[in-house]
Design a protein around this motif. Structure first.
Motif, mmCIF file in Angstrom:
data_model
loop_
_atom_site.group_PDB
_atom_site.id
_atom_site.type_symbol
_atom_site.label_atom_id
_atom_site.label_comp_id
_atom_site.label_asym_id
_atom_site.label_seq_id
_atom_site.Cartn_x
_atom_site.Cartn_y
_atom_site.Cartn_z
ATOM 1 N N ALA A 76 36.647 29.778 42.465
ATOM 2 C CA ALA A 76 35.765 29.613 43.621
ATOM 3 C C ALA A 76 36.355 28.630 44.627
ATOM 4 N N ARG A 77 36.931 27.540 44.148
ATOM 5 C CA ARG A 77 37.531 26.546 45.049
ATOM 6 C C ARG A 77 38.651 27.150 45.879
ATOM 7 N N TRP A 78 39.395 28.059 45.285
ATOM 8 C CA TRP A 78 40.523 28.686 45.965
ATOM 9 C C TRP A 78 40.170 30.051 46.561
ATOM 10 N N SER A 79 38.925 30.514 46.387
ATOM 11 C CA SER A 79 38.527 31.873 46.795
ATOM 12 C C SER A 79 39.540 32.893 46.290
ATOM 13 N N ALA A 80 39.891 32.762 45.026
ATOM 14 C CA ALA A 80 40.894 33.625 44.400
ATOM 15 C C ALA A 80 40.211 34.884 43.880
ATOM 16 N N GLN A 81 40.349 35.956 44.625
ATOM 17 C CA GLN A 81 39.640 37.210 44.350
ATOM 18 C C GLN A 81 39.911 37.732 42.939
ATOM 19 N N ALA A 82 41.179 37.888 42.597
ATOM 20 C CA ALA A 82 41.526 38.470 41.301
ATOM 21 C C ALA A 82 41.177 37.532 40.156
ATOM 22 N N GLU A 83 41.374 36.234 40.350
ATOM 23 C CA GLU A 83 41.066 35.273 39.294
ATOM 24 C C GLU A 83 39.586 35.348 38.946
ATOM 25 N N TRP A 84 38.723 35.384 39.952
ATOM 26 C CA TRP A 84 37.285 35.496 39.695
ATOM 27 C C TRP A 84 36.973 36.832 39.027
ATOM 28 N N TYR A 85 37.528 37.898 39.570
ATOM 29 C CA TYR A 85 37.253 39.247 39.063
ATOM 30 C C TYR A 85 37.624 39.372 37.586
ATOM 31 N N ILE A 86 38.738 38.789 37.197
ATOM 32 C CA ILE A 86 39.200 38.863 35.813
ATOM 33 C C ILE A 86 38.351 37.978 34.901
ATOM 34 N N HIS A 87 38.044 36.762 35.342
ATOM 35 C CA HIS A 87 37.423 35.774 34.444
ATOM 36 C C HIS A 87 35.896 35.779 34.451
ATOM 37 N N TYR A 88 35.266 36.317 35.471
ATOM 38 C CA TYR A 88 33.804 36.358 35.513
ATOM 39 C C TYR A 88 33.212 37.083 34.290
ATOM 40 N N PRO A 89 33.653 38.293 33.970
ATOM 41 C CA PRO A 89 33.060 38.951 32.789
ATOM 42 C C PRO A 89 33.384 38.235 31.478
ATOM 43 N N ILE A 90 34.545 37.613 31.398
ATOM 44 C CA ILE A 90 34.906 36.864 30.189
ATOM 45 C C ILE A 90 33.963 35.668 30.037
#
Length: 184
Positions: A76-90
């Protein structure tokens, strides 16, 4: 995957690139989703980073829920699209409440029921906002988790900031990602 990097071709990969790919695919991740196909153009960096990442993701001494919370704060701090997408469900699967994740995503202050969640959030947020951690937060983290885990937490936050920077600079998306959690 990225318009800023050439398309990686395994058929023309160097021996060093093949070794990194093999290590990633045979390791705990088992996939190349994330920054790896960006780093692969620098196989030595890729090898060091993927090994550090495996440690930071799986061996910090923190429960998975807390590691994933720290990763979501970073994404969220970096607005990293893929990082959020990958780690949110985990993170959700590991037990992080969806309302906390959503508050983090939109930049709101989460309301925590779990003291450990609140401590990890406060530690990460202080570090990102002030470039320091207050004595009170530091002492609470060490009292709760011990020095080694706090050191590992700092490593985790630093590693996932590197991941976020890589994903953002090279405009990388996750496999199957069709929506963006942050304004682009």
């Amino acid at each position: 995957m990225s318009q800023r990097l050439p398309q990686f071709q395994t058929a023309t990969a160097t021996d060093e690139q093949k070794a990194v790919l093999n290590d990633i695919l045979s390791g705990p991740r088992g996939n190349l989703n994330g920054p790896f196909l960006g780093w692969i153009f620098s196989p030595e960096l890729a090898q060091h980073a993927q090994r550090l990442g495996a440690f930071c993701r799986y061996q910090t001494g923190l429960p998975l829920r807390l590691s994933e919370l720290a990763i979501l704060v970073t994404a969220a701090r970096w607005s990293a699209q893929a990082e959020w997408y990958i780690h949110y469900p985990i993170a959700l699967q590991a037990g992080l409440p969806a309302d906390i994740a959503e508050a983090i995503r939109v930049g709101a202050e989460p309301t925590f029921a779990d003291n450990d969640d609140q401590l990890i959030y406060r530690f990460a947020t202080e570090l990102y906002e002030t470039k320091r951690v207050s004595d009170a937060t530091y002492r609470q983290a060490v009292d709760r988790f011990g020095h080694t885990v706090v050191i590992n937490l700092v490593g985790l936050l630093g590693y996932y900031a590197l991941v976020a920077m890589t994903l953002n600079v090279f405009d990388m998306r996750a496999e199957g990602q069709s929506s963006l959690p942050f304004a682009d």
